[in-house]
Design a protein around this motif. Structure first.
Motif, PDB file in Angstrom:
ATOM      1  N   ARG A 172       0.861  -1.187   0.000  1.00 46.59           N
ATOM      2  CA  ARG A 172       0.000   0.000   0.000  1.00 46.59           C
ATOM      3  C   ARG A 172       0.896   1.235   0.000  1.00 46.59           C
ATOM      4  O   ARG A 172       0.834   2.090   0.881  1.00 46.59           O
ATOM      5  N   THR A 173       1.729   1.313  -1.009  1.00 50.28           N
ATOM      6  CA  THR A 173       2.786   2.332  -1.036  1.00 50.28           C
ATOM      7  C   THR A 173       2.254   3.768  -0.917  1.00 50.28           C
ATOM      8  O   THR A 173       1.240   4.113  -1.516  1.00 50.28           O
ATOM      9  N   ASP A 174       2.943   4.561  -0.135  1.00 46.99           N
ATOM     10  CA  ASP A 174       2.665   5.998  -0.069  1.00 46.99           C
ATOM     11  C   ASP A 174       3.557   6.760  -1.042  1.00 46.99           C
ATOM     12  O   ASP A 174       3.520   7.985  -1.089  1.00 46.99           O
ATOM     13  N   PHE A 175       4.383   6.023  -1.777  1.00 47.41           N
ATOM     14  CA  PHE A 175       5.401   6.674  -2.625  1.00 47.41           C
ATOM     15  C   PHE A 175       5.239   6.337  -4.107  1.00 47.41           C
ATOM     16  O   PHE A 175       6.171   6.503  -4.882  1.00 47.41           O
ATOM     17  N   TRP A 176       4.104   5.785  -4.492  1.00 43.98           N
ATOM     18  CA  TRP A 176       3.858   5.396  -5.893  1.00 43.98           C
ATOM     19  C   TRP A 176       4.967   4.481  -6.402  1.00 43.98           C
ATOM     20  O   TRP A 176       5.350   4.531  -7.561  1.00 43.98           O
ATOM     21  N   ALA A 177       5.488   3.670  -5.541  1.00 43.68           N
ATOM     22  CA  ALA A 177       6.584   2.777  -5.937  1.00 43.68           C
ATOM     23  C   ALA A 177       6.019   1.502  -6.553  1.00 43.68           C
ATOM     24  O   ALA A 177       4.914   1.064  -6.210  1.00 43.68           O
ATOM     25  N   THR A 178       6.778   0.915  -7.450  1.00 44.20           N
ATOM     26  CA  THR A 178       6.328  -0.338  -8.074  1.00 44.20           C
ATOM     27  C   THR A 178       7.206  -1.514  -7.678  1.00 44.20           C
ATOM     28  O   THR A 178       6.934  -2.645  -8.052  1.00 44.20           O
TER      29      THR A 178
ATOM     30  N   ARG B 120      -8.392  -8.302  -5.629  1.00 44.59           N
ATOM     31  CA  ARG B 120      -6.923  -8.330  -5.668  1.00 44.59           C
ATOM     32  C   ARG B 120      -6.338  -7.186  -6.496  1.00 44.59           C
ATOM     33  O   ARG B 120      -5.251  -6.700  -6.214  1.00 44.59           O
ATOM     34  N   ARG B 121      -7.100  -6.780  -7.533  1.00 39.91           N
ATOM     35  CA  ARG B 121      -6.553  -5.765  -8.442  1.00 39.91           C
ATOM     36  C   ARG B 121      -6.521  -4.390  -7.744  1.00 39.91           C
ATOM     37  O   ARG B 121      -5.519  -3.702  -7.739  1.00 39.91           O
ATOM     38  N   THR B 122      -7.651  -4.026  -7.125  1.00 43.59           N
ATOM     39  CA  THR B 122      -7.712  -2.711  -6.452  1.00 43.59           C
ATOM     40  C   THR B 122      -7.158  -2.768  -5.028  1.00 43.59           C
ATOM     41  O   THR B 122      -6.946  -1.742  -4.409  1.00 43.59           O
ATOM     42  N   ARG B 123      -6.948  -3.976  -4.511  1.00 41.62           N
ATOM     43  CA  ARG B 123      -6.445  -4.189  -3.142  1.00 41.62           C
ATOM     44  C   ARG B 123      -7.387  -3.619  -2.079  1.00 41.62           C
ATOM     45  O   ARG B 123      -6.952  -3.201  -1.000  1.00 41.62           O
ATOM     46  N   THR B 124      -8.663  -3.548  -2.412  1.00 39.30           N
ATOM     47  CA  THR B 124      -9.653  -3.037  -1.457  1.00 39.30           C
ATOM     48  C   THR B 124      -9.702  -3.977  -0.246  1.00 39.30           C
ATOM     49  O   THR B 124      -9.887  -5.187  -0.399  1.00 39.30           O
TER      50      THR B 124
END
Ligand SMILES: Cc1ncc(COP(=O)(O)O)c(C=O)c1O
Length: 395
Positions: free
Chosen positions: A137-143, A335-339
């Motif tokens: 759940r990155t706060d840094f837009w990391a991949t 899984r895709r949206t990680r809701t």
């Protein structure tokens, strides 16, 4: 564990992630009984044999460069005292800590105090927070991990600069944040934090209350990384909570400072003989019975493998992560949206696990898989089978 009605549960919570050595260990119970007969209580100004023995064993397990142990009653007051040491040592005020963290539930008592011990401790203004890495759940837009690590360190450096490096006494971090979700830091992160701390003359405190004393398959969780802090905070697993206890392992440099400087702290039950005897017996039994090695072998073996299989078999498992007997299943409705899996589904899942005889540690949309460090492979299989069935029933 057995409940009021006599129903049996496999404890995959270690209560509050503290019974690392398991329940009712006979040697620990006997040591507490024997200590009660010898010396049930004594003020901390008086030496007591059990306290010396406990400190010696803790220092033997710590890395080189640590000189003393300051004992407290639990994890929260251990953190309070570690922060107080950092403030006293550096003459600075602020403590930086992570948003995704839990360090305990005290804070107002000394400020409410009227006597002069209050004055050096009036620091309500002295806390600032930063985002720690959490790739899922990155706060840094990391991949990927490397990006998450690099950006989290850049962010921390900016926070240090914006807060004013010269006002910061310490960075306080759980080596592996536990309650926040068993967030294993990416390779290089803790080392990077150490570097920043050194660059700005800031102390580094590792809170090992939940992750320490065997939980990750090492005596301390930071041993998985190339880093040593200045202060180590512990509680829970040090004696599996048989008697309330915690403390701070203090670097030699900080010990030297307090050789001739006042330390504005103190607790009636610091080094309480019953707690100290239970620490000595727990650490000896853990050594003799290979408890830490067991957490490593079973946790990083059968448990990690079984949890990966659950993730492969159940779409609601978004991620599984962990080390030793310190794992989390992150549950999602997509899984895709990680809701995150909704609270009512989590509640149903928890009831299903309890009905089937598994005592889980459920928090938000996660199940933390945190059995005692003595868990056997057969018990892991039993627990995983219950989890498999319960997860399969969630629509
Ligand atoms: C990492 C961490 N630090 C501190 C604490 C507080 O410890 P205690 O509840 O013993 O005061 C906890 C409790 O869960 C914890 O997990």
């Amino acid at each position: 564990m057995w409940d009021y009605a006599g129903k049996e549960y496999l404890d995959f919570s270690s209560q509050l992630v503290n019974t690392n050595i398991g329940h009712q260990h006979p040697k620990v119970v006997a040591a507490i009984q024997a200590q009660a007969e010898t010396l049930a209580t004594v003020a901390p100004a008086h030496a007591n044999l059990a306290r010396g023995e406990a400190a010696k064993r803790i220092l033997q397990r710590a890395p080189g460069g640590f000189g003393k142990v300051f004992f407290t009653n639990a994890g929260a007051d251990a953190n309070e005292n570690a922060m107080r040491m950092a403030r006293g040592f550096t003459g600075r005020d602020k403590i930086l800590s992570a948003y995704r963290s839990y360090h305990g539930n005290t804070g107002a008592a000394i400020v409410a105090t009227g006597d002069p011990r209050r004055i050096p401790n009036e620091f309500a203004r002295g806390h600032a927070h930063f985002f720690n890495p959490y790739l899922y759940r990155t706060d840094f837009w990391a991949t990927n991990e490397a990006e998450e690590c690099e950006r989290a360190l850049q962010h921390l450096q900016r926070v240090i600069e914006c807060e004013g490096a010269a006002s910061i006494a310490a960075i306080l971090l759980e080596s592996i944040p536990g309650t926040a979700g068993v967030l294993i830091p990416p390779n290089g992160y803790l080392e990077g934090v150490r570097k920043l701390a050194d660059q700005y003359g800031i102390l580094l405190i590792f809170d090992e209350v939940m992750a320490g004393f065997g939980r990750t398959g090492r005596w301390f969780a930071f041993e998985h990384f190339e880093v040593t802090p200045d202060l180590i905070v512990f509680a829970k697993g040090v004696n599996s909570g048989y008697v309330p206890a915690g403390g701070v392992i203090v670097s030699e440099a900080i010990c030297r400072h307090f050789d001739d400087q006042m330390f504005f702290g103190g607790l009636t039950y610091s080094g309480h003989p019953l707690a100290m005897a239970s620490i000595v017996a727990t650490l000896d039994a853990m050594r003799d019975e290979g408890v830490v090695e067991n957490a490593d072998r079973v946790g990083n073996g059968a448990l990690a493998k079984g949890l990966s299989q659950l993730a492969a078999d159940h779409a609601i498992v978004g991620e599984t992560r962990g080390l030793g007997v310190f794992h989390a299943l992150e549950l999602v409705s997509d899984r895709r949206t990680r809701t995150p899996l909704p609270a009512d589904d989590m509640a149903k899942l928890k009831s299903a696990l309890l009905t089937k005889g598994l005592l889980p540690f459920v928090i938000e949309n996660r199940i933390h898989i945190v059995p005692p460090c003595i868990v056997s492979e057969a018990e892991v299989e039993q627990g995983l089978a219950i989890l498999d069935e319960a997860l399969g029933a969630v629509k």
